[in-house]
Design a protein around this motif. Structure first.
Motif, PDB file in Angstrom:
ATOM      1  N   ALA A 148     113.905  21.384 117.304  1.00 23.66           N
ATOM      2  CA  ALA A 148     115.319  21.354 117.442  1.00 23.66           C
ATOM      3  C   ALA A 148     116.251  20.974 116.192  1.00 23.66           C
ATOM      4  N   GLY A 149     115.466  21.010 115.255  1.00 28.28           N
ATOM      5  CA  GLY A 149     116.094  20.652 114.038  1.00 28.28           C
ATOM      6  C   GLY A 149     116.585  19.078 113.800  1.00 28.28           C
ATOM      7  N   GLN A 156     116.134  17.685 106.528  1.00 27.69           N
ATOM      8  CA  GLN A 156     117.096  18.491 106.661  1.00 27.69           C
ATOM      9  C   GLN A 156     118.034  19.056 105.431  1.00 27.69           C
ATOM     10  N   GLU A 157     117.925  18.162 104.445  1.00 29.96           N
ATOM     11  CA  GLU A 157     118.779  18.424 103.349  1.00 29.96           C
ATOM     12  C   GLU A 157     118.219  19.520 102.640  1.00 29.96           C
ATOM     13  N   ASN A 162     118.267  25.530 101.161  1.00 28.80           N
ATOM     14  CA  ASN A 162     117.695  26.807 101.133  1.00 28.80           C
ATOM     15  C   ASN A 162     118.379  27.958 101.805  1.00 28.80           C
ATOM     16  N   GLN A 163     119.193  27.262 102.900  1.00 27.00           N
ATOM     17  CA  GLN A 163     119.822  28.459 103.690  1.00 27.00           C
ATOM     18  C   GLN A 163     121.017  28.925 103.000  1.00 27.00           C
ATOM     19  N   THR A 164     121.588  28.507 101.918  1.00 26.01           N
ATOM     20  CA  THR A 164     122.779  28.746 101.196  1.00 26.01           C
ATOM     21  C   THR A 164     122.517  29.494 100.165  1.00 26.01           C
TER      22      THR A 164
END
Length: 164
Positions: A148-149, A156-157, A162-164
């Motif tokens: 669920a993150g 989390q950071e 890595n998503q940007t």
């Protein structure tokens, strides 16, 4: 971490589900020789403390009497998406009680049917004249649900970076 923060963390549905669904955990403590230990234990959550019961002659009883700082991990899930964990740090107090620690039997009731509990209780009462009641009062606690993150802040950071 104050009591309200601990209560808030424990109030998440996943944390409550984990506490209700299992009575197995891993206890980390420092042995009398100064080296670390991690051992599987049964536990019962009272709403304020994690209670573990054992024989008064158990090595952990002597060690915790000298060094009461502990960590406890309660885990579930077989895949990364199902991985959940309650990570606890706290202090243990040890009390030797006559007979059987009631929370020991309550923990057994979580995972056994009535017939198995009755036999277990009969055997335990025959075996123990006394038990050590180890009560762990949390002073820090986190619930993680990786699918669920809900994960440690550093992960989390890293994931967000890595998503940007």
């Amino acid at each position: 971490m104050d009591r309200q923060q601990i209560d808030d963390e424990l109030s998440t549905p996943g944390a409550q589900e984990l506490l209700a669904s299992t009575s197995a955990a891993h206890l980390a403590y420092t042995g009398k020789d100064g080296t670390p230990r991690v051992i599987p234990v049964g536990f019962f959550w009272t709403g304020r403390q994690f209670v573990i019961a054992t024989a008064p002659t158990s090595p952990k009883v002597a060690a915790l009497s000298v060094r009461p700082s502990v960590a406890l991990a309660i885990d579930a899930g077989d895949t990364p998406d199902q991985a959940r964990s309650l990570s606890v740090r706290g202090r243990a107090s040890v009390e030797i009680v006559d007979g059987v620690v009631e929370e020991y039997l309550a923990a057994a009731r979580k995972s056994m049917d009535a017939q198995a509990v009755a036999e277990f209780e009969r055997n335990v009462r025959e075996m123990y004249d006394q038990m050590a009641r180890i009560a762990i009062t949390p002073n820090w606690l986190r619930y993680y649900d990786f699918g669920a993150g809900r994960m440690p802040k550093f992960l989390q950071e890293l994931a967000e970076r890595n998503q940007t």
